[in-house]
Design a protein around this motif. Sequence first.
Motif, PDB file in Angstrom:
ATOM      1  N   LEU A  62       4.065   3.184   6.264  1.00 38.02           N
ATOM      2  CA  LEU A  62       2.666   3.126   6.664  1.00 38.02           C
ATOM      3  C   LEU A  62       2.526   3.545   8.118  1.00 38.02           C
ATOM      4  O   LEU A  62       3.451   3.381   8.918  1.00 38.02           O
ATOM      5  CB  LEU A  62       2.095   1.708   6.510  1.00 38.02           C
ATOM      6  N   GLU A  63       1.358   4.058   8.441  1.00 38.11           N
ATOM      7  CA  GLU A  63       1.045   4.452   9.811  1.00 38.11           C
ATOM      8  C   GLU A  63      -0.329   3.899  10.157  1.00 38.11           C
ATOM      9  O   GLU A  63      -1.229   3.867   9.321  1.00 38.11           O
ATOM     10  CB  GLU A  63       1.034   5.981   9.926  1.00 38.11           C
ATOM     11  N   GLY A  64      -0.466   3.458  11.396  1.00 36.63           N
ATOM     12  CA  GLY A  64      -1.783   2.950  11.783  1.00 36.63           C
ATOM     13  C   GLY A  64      -1.806   2.421  13.185  1.00 36.63           C
ATOM     14  O   GLY A  64      -0.881   2.635  13.971  1.00 36.63           O
ATOM     15  N   VAL A  65      -2.885   1.732  13.499  1.00 34.38           N
ATOM     16  CA  VAL A  65      -3.117   1.239  14.846  1.00 34.38           C
ATOM     17  C   VAL A  65      -2.093   0.176  15.190  1.00 34.38           C
ATOM     18  O   VAL A  65      -1.855  -0.753  14.413  1.00 34.38           O
ATOM     19  CB  VAL A  65      -4.525   0.651  14.960  1.00 34.38           C
ATOM     20  N   VAL A  66      -1.507   0.306  16.390  1.00 28.86           N
ATOM     21  CA  VAL A  66      -0.608  -0.728  16.885  1.00 28.86           C
ATOM     22  C   VAL A  66      -1.410  -1.994  17.129  1.00 28.86           C
ATOM     23  O   VAL A  66      -2.524  -1.944  17.664  1.00 28.86           O
ATOM     24  CB  VAL A  66       0.076  -0.272  18.187  1.00 28.86           C
TER      25      VAL A  66
ATOM     26  N   GLY B 109       3.932  -5.411   1.710  1.00 26.29           N
ATOM     27  CA  GLY B 109       4.891  -5.973   2.653  1.00 26.29           C
ATOM     28  C   GLY B 109       4.839  -5.277   3.994  1.00 26.29           C
ATOM     29  O   GLY B 109       4.879  -5.924   5.052  1.00 26.29           O
ATOM     30  N   ALA B 110       4.735  -3.963   3.977  1.00 29.15           N
ATOM     31  CA  ALA B 110       4.664  -3.214   5.239  1.00 29.15           C
ATOM     32  C   ALA B 110       3.418  -3.577   6.022  1.00 29.15           C
ATOM     33  O   ALA B 110       3.424  -3.596   7.256  1.00 29.15           O
ATOM     34  CB  ALA B 110       4.682  -1.708   4.949  1.00 29.15           C
ATOM     35  N   ALA B 111       2.334  -3.885   5.313  1.00 29.78           N
ATOM     36  CA  ALA B 111       1.077  -4.240   5.972  1.00 29.78           C
ATOM     37  C   ALA B 111       1.028  -5.705   6.387  1.00 29.78           C
ATOM     38  O   ALA B 111       0.068  -6.134   7.032  1.00 29.78           O
ATOM     39  CB  ALA B 111      -0.102  -3.929   5.054  1.00 29.78           C
ATOM     40  N   GLY B 112       2.051  -6.477   5.985  1.00 25.85           N
ATOM     41  CA  GLY B 112       2.075  -7.887   6.338  1.00 25.85           C
ATOM     42  C   GLY B 112       1.106  -8.720   5.526  1.00 25.85           C
ATOM     43  O   GLY B 112       0.694  -9.800   5.954  1.00 25.85           O
ATOM     44  N   ILE B 113       0.747  -8.245   4.337  1.00 23.16           N
ATOM     45  CA  ILE B 113      -0.232  -8.941   3.507  1.00 23.16           C
ATOM     46  C   ILE B 113       0.447  -9.937   2.570  1.00 23.16           C
ATOM     47  O   ILE B 113      -0.057 -11.030   2.330  1.00 23.16           O
ATOM     48  CB  ILE B 113      -1.075  -7.930   2.717  1.00 23.16           C
ATOM     49  N   GLY B 114       1.612  -9.566   2.034  1.00 22.48           N
ATOM     50  CA  GLY B 114       2.307 -10.428   1.091  1.00 22.48           C
ATOM     51  C   GLY B 114       2.874  -9.623  -0.054  1.00 22.48           C
ATOM     52  O   GLY B 114       3.293  -8.475   0.127  1.00 22.48           O
ATOM     53  N   GLY B 115       2.874 -10.186  -1.251  1.00 24.33           N
ATOM     54  CA  GLY B 115       3.381  -9.491  -2.422  1.00 24.33           C
ATOM     55  C   GLY B 115       2.297  -9.310  -3.457  1.00 24.33           C
ATOM     56  O   GLY B 115       1.228  -9.932  -3.393  1.00 24.33           O
ATOM     57  N   ILE B 116       2.576  -8.471  -4.450  1.00 19.51           N
ATOM     58  CA  ILE B 116       1.560  -8.181  -5.461  1.00 19.51           C
ATOM     59  C   ILE B 116       1.216  -9.433  -6.260  1.00 19.51           C
ATOM     60  O   ILE B 116       0.074  -9.626  -6.692  1.00 19.51           O
ATOM     61  CB  ILE B 116       2.038  -7.031  -6.390  1.00 19.51           C
TER      62      ILE B 116
ATOM     63  N   ARG C 255      -6.963  -2.646   6.924  1.00 23.47           N
ATOM     64  CA  ARG C 255      -6.242  -3.112   8.108  1.00 23.47           C
ATOM     65  C   ARG C 255      -5.932  -1.972   9.073  1.00 23.47           C
ATOM     66  O   ARG C 255      -5.117  -2.133   9.989  1.00 23.47           O
ATOM     67  CB  ARG C 255      -4.952  -3.814   7.698  1.00 23.47           C
ATOM     68  N   GLY C 256      -6.566  -0.835   8.858  1.00 20.82           N
ATOM     69  CA  GLY C 256      -6.357   0.281   9.765  1.00 20.82           C
ATOM     70  C   GLY C 256      -5.059   1.024   9.533  1.00 20.82           C
ATOM     71  O   GLY C 256      -4.565   1.721  10.428  1.00 20.82           O
ATOM     72  N   LEU C 257      -4.494   0.910   8.332  1.00 19.94           N
ATOM     73  CA  LEU C 257      -3.217   1.546   8.008  1.00 19.94           C
ATOM     74  C   LEU C 257      -3.395   2.547   6.881  1.00 19.94           C
ATOM     75  O   LEU C 257      -4.304   2.427   6.061  1.00 19.94           O
ATOM     76  CB  LEU C 257      -2.192   0.485   7.590  1.00 19.94           C
ATOM     77  N   ARG C 258      -2.519   3.530   6.842  1.00 19.51           N
ATOM     78  CA  ARG C 258      -2.543   4.491   5.738  1.00 19.51           C
ATOM     79  C   ARG C 258      -1.119   4.762   5.293  1.00 19.51           C
ATOM     80  O   ARG C 258      -0.165   4.662   6.083  1.00 19.51           O
ATOM     81  CB  ARG C 258      -3.224   5.802   6.152  1.00 19.51           C
TER      82      ARG C 258
ATOM     83  N   ARG D  48       5.138   1.311  10.030  1.00 20.78           N
ATOM     84  CA  ARG D  48       5.670   0.110   9.397  1.00 20.78           C
ATOM     85  C   ARG D  48       6.341   0.515   8.092  1.00 20.78           C
ATOM     86  O   ARG D  48       5.877   1.421   7.398  1.00 20.78           O
ATOM     87  CB  ARG D  48       4.557  -0.894   9.110  1.00 20.78           C
ATOM     88  N   VAL D  49       7.407  -0.190   7.740  1.00 20.25           N
ATOM     89  CA  VAL D  49       8.165   0.128   6.531  1.00 20.25           C
ATOM     90  C   VAL D  49       8.211  -1.114   5.640  1.00 20.25           C
ATOM     91  O   VAL D  49       8.418  -2.234   6.120  1.00 20.25           O
ATOM     92  CB  VAL D  49       9.596   0.569   6.881  1.00 20.25           C
ATOM     93  N   GLY D  50       7.988  -0.908   4.357  1.00 20.41           N
ATOM     94  CA  GLY D  50       8.047  -2.005   3.400  1.00 20.41           C
ATOM     95  C   GLY D  50       8.975  -1.670   2.251  1.00 20.41           C
ATOM     96  O   GLY D  50       9.121  -0.508   1.858  1.00 20.41           O
TER      97      GLY D  50
END
Length: 364
Positions: free
Chosen positions: A356-360, A255-262, A292-295, A206-208
């Motif tokens: 970011l990289e993580g579980v699909v 953003g890449a994690a789909g969480i929102g903004g700071i 969220r399983g991402l790094r 994922r890219v943010g």
Amino acid sequence: MAVATLVVAAGQGSRFGGPKQFEALGNRSLVEHAVEAARAVSSQVIVALPPEVDRVVEGATTVVGGRTRSESVRRAFAALEGAPEFVLVHDAARPLAPVSLFERVIARLANGAAVVVPALPVADTIKEVRDGRVTRTLERAHLRAIQTPQGFHYGVLAGVIGSGLEGTDDAVVAEQLGWTVEVVDGSPSARKVTTRRDLRDLIGVRVGLGLDQHPRSDEPGRPLVLGGVTVPGPGLRAHSDGDALCHAVADAMLGAAGIGGIGDLYADTDPAFRGADSLELLAGCVRLVRGRGLRVVQVDATIVCETPKLSPYLARMARTIEGVVAAPALVKAKHPEGIGALGRGEGVAALAVVLLEGVVDAED
């Protein structure tokens, strides 16, 4: 209605090149993913591990597995407390089987089935081959690829285990004993990990993009902090320490994690964050992302300002950010060439791209 799940995780992973059940997938191992889904529907989870492995699996009871799958299931079954109505048998090699798949199997058992397996239609043409020659082509409309978890009434699985018969899965033995095996829809997410490529296919990227800017402060003595590094020059007006670089990186990551903004997490109206160290805020964002399983795989950031000259500090900024996100970071600086407010030296802006990289995401 009591349900228990036996997770088979005692294999040596010869085609994988080692015990795949302990490989990391996001922030958990394959077996931990499998147990997490099983716990959502089970009163107890028993995991069969290789004999040489002494490991705690959170949320499960562990036993020593056997040389074969059937032996591992027998040993896990023997560790059950009491006699739950239904017992599911699941492979740790299918770490992303969704909870909804477990629920479908249980629902069919509750509706009267003795044995239930999830299955997907076969898309490829399947041929039987002997000695390098096709002997027949099978009608794929009637073929299914079988997955786990597989469900059994307690007494049925006890009979399967007591028979002493071996099979590629427990439903095969149930068939041999004359039980009717019913089928429910499988899930594309319940793919089996056999090779390292299979594991890579479960990992997505994922890219943010993050952007932050602050005007110059007229507060005497306020330091200019960028990337956690104090540099010469007037500081920036902000609720926190005004570290535009850290804020941009955090925004890109969230953003890449789909969480929102700071700003959604650390509001500039909250007194708790007045003068806050932005490196600590960034660390909090990293913890959320990992949850969220991402790094973080990489950070690429650019600071835009007319003054001061930042080139002597960029490498230190990158190292500081790397220490928080645990990934390579590159920090660059650009002059706005006299254009606009930034060109007049009225503030500082920063842009960041985070990979970011993580579980699909599991889809059902």
